[in-house]
Design an enzyme around this catalytic site. Structure first.
Site, PDB file in Angstrom:
ATOM      1  N   ASP A 210     -18.895  39.898 -75.456  1.00  0.00           N
ATOM      2  CA  ASP A 210     -18.110  38.410 -74.948  1.00  0.00           C
ATOM      3  C   ASP A 210     -18.631  37.564 -75.986  1.00  0.00           C
ATOM      4  O   ASP A 210     -19.232  37.738 -76.847  1.00  0.00           O
ATOM      5  CB  ASP A 210     -18.926  38.285 -73.513  1.00  0.00           C
ATOM      6  CG  ASP A 210     -20.255  38.119 -73.592  1.00  0.00           C
ATOM      7  OD1 ASP A 210     -20.690  39.207 -73.293  1.00  0.00           O
ATOM      8  OD2 ASP A 210     -20.422  37.202 -73.734  1.00  0.00           O
ATOM      9  N   ASP A 212     -19.967  34.663 -74.913  1.00  0.00           N
ATOM     10  CA  ASP A 212     -20.884  33.892 -73.940  1.00  0.00           C
ATOM     11  C   ASP A 212     -19.885  32.503 -73.624  1.00  0.00           C
ATOM     12  O   ASP A 212     -18.668  32.773 -73.284  1.00  0.00           O
ATOM     13  CB  ASP A 212     -21.900  33.201 -75.115  1.00  0.00           C
ATOM     14  CG  ASP A 212     -23.024  32.404 -73.939  1.00  0.00           C
ATOM     15  OD1 ASP A 212     -23.493  33.656 -73.286  1.00  0.00           O
ATOM     16  OD2 ASP A 212     -23.563  31.621 -74.292  1.00  0.00           O
TER      17      ASP A 212
HETATM   18  N1  ADE Z   1     -25.508  40.335 -72.756  1.00  0.00           N
HETATM   19  C1  ADE Z   1     -24.009  40.458 -72.851  1.00  0.00           C
HETATM   20  N2  ADE Z   1     -23.605  39.364 -72.865  1.00  0.00           N
HETATM   21  C2  ADE Z   1     -24.392  38.360 -72.968  1.00  0.00           C
HETATM   22  C3  ADE Z   1     -24.535  36.947 -72.889  1.00  0.00           C
HETATM   23  N3  ADE Z   1     -23.497  36.365 -73.148  1.00  0.00           N
HETATM   24  N4  ADE Z   1     -25.585  36.531 -72.860  1.00  0.00           N
HETATM   25  C4  ADE Z   1     -26.572  37.151 -72.566  1.00  0.00           C
HETATM   26  N5  ADE Z   1     -26.782  38.409 -72.610  1.00  0.00           N
HETATM   27  C5  ADE Z   1     -25.613  39.166 -72.636  1.00  0.00           C
END
Ligand code: ADE
Length: 273
Positions: A210, A212
């Site tokens: 992703d 974030d």
């Molecule tokens: N693991 C997968 N995506 C994450 C994110 N955006 N922040 C922290 N850990 C994650």
């Protein structure tokens, strides 16, 4: 000559390594308590391997409750020499897209609720961590990813957060813009620090799931979105890991970067008289 044994710590979505031959799940006792689960031992291309699901089979342990010391110690006790850490992460870079892999070579440790050292009571050691991953093992992981047709980025700074909640927008922007982090996750620390204390070569393969929450075209991070990408990533991770034994070979030359001798100049406590 020493024998190679590859340890694989599987993250979210990676709970087994079905390519292993002579598979056996074993319990390893450690002075640091139980590891996340039993470890799966076996061989591949004539090289011994051990696999450990970081969150346990069925994903029972949160990033803060993973027994990092027991996990690294259990791998060491089995004879592991090289540890490949596989984990999901969010991306702070447009070009590091969901589905891509990043061979991490730096960390920023923002975790605070975990035991971070094997040392401290009776014996004090300060290992070097300027280069927290093993360049030799990282280069093999990169080559294996390329060979498996994975879109992979060579090098990146991983920000380890405590979790379990994801970051706020202010944090996400700060990590990305001011701190220069490339990816974010919740598990590579203190794992990398402990691997160095245990004199193990350690490389981290971070699988982007992703963007974030900083990215204007993507909303908040949600587990359901992450899980969709995770399944594809898990298949790619298996393809990468399965190429490593042939690349490393069964006979192990000493680490040219000294990972396997990290304690030589690290212990400050005087020997008992
Ligand atoms: N693991 C997968 N995506 C994450 C994110 N955006 N922040 C922290 N850990 C994650």
């Amino acid at each position: 000559m020493a024998e190679t044994m590859i340890g694989v710590i599987g993250g979210s979505g990676v709970y087994d390594l079905d390519t292993l031959e002579d598979r056996k799940w074993v319990t390893v006792e450690t002075p640091w308590g139980d590891a996340s689960d039993q470890l799966l031992t076996g061989t591949l291309d004539g090289v011994r391997m051990a696999f450990l699901p970081r969150h346990g089979r069925g994903h029972r342990l949160s990033p803060s409750t993973v027994p990092y010391r027991a996990n690294i110690d259990a791998l060491k006790r089995l004879g592991v020499t090289d540890v490949i850490s596989v984990s999901a992460c969010g991306s702070f870079r447009e070009e590091m897209a969901p589905g891509d892999f990043v061979i991490v070579d730096q960390f920023i440790d923002r975790t605070f609720a975990r035991e971070k050292s094997f040392f401290g009571s009776g014996c004090v050691a300060h290992v070097s961590l300027g280069h927290p991953t093993c360049p030799r093992l990282g280069a093999h992981a990169l080559a294996a990813a390329i060979d498996a047709g994975i879109t992979v980025h060579d090098g990146g700074t991983y920000l380890a957060m405590e979790g379990p909640q994801f970051s706020t927008l202010a944090e996400s922007r700060m990590y990305r813009e001011s701190w220069g982090a490339d990816v974010i996750g919740m598990t590579n620390m203190p794992e990398a620090k402990l691997a160095r204390e245990a004199e193990l070569c350690y490389a981290s393969v971070a699988m982007v799931t992703d963007y974030d929450c900083w990215h204007e075209d993507h909303g908040a991070v949600e587990v359901s979105d992450i899980v969709k990408v995770l399944h594809g990533n898990a298949e790619k991770a298996r393809a990468l890991v399965s190429r490593l034994p042939a690349m490393l070979g069964a006979v192990r030359a000493p680490c040219p970067h000294g990972c396997d001798r990290a304690l030589e100049h690290a212990i400050i406590t005087a020997p008992a008289a």
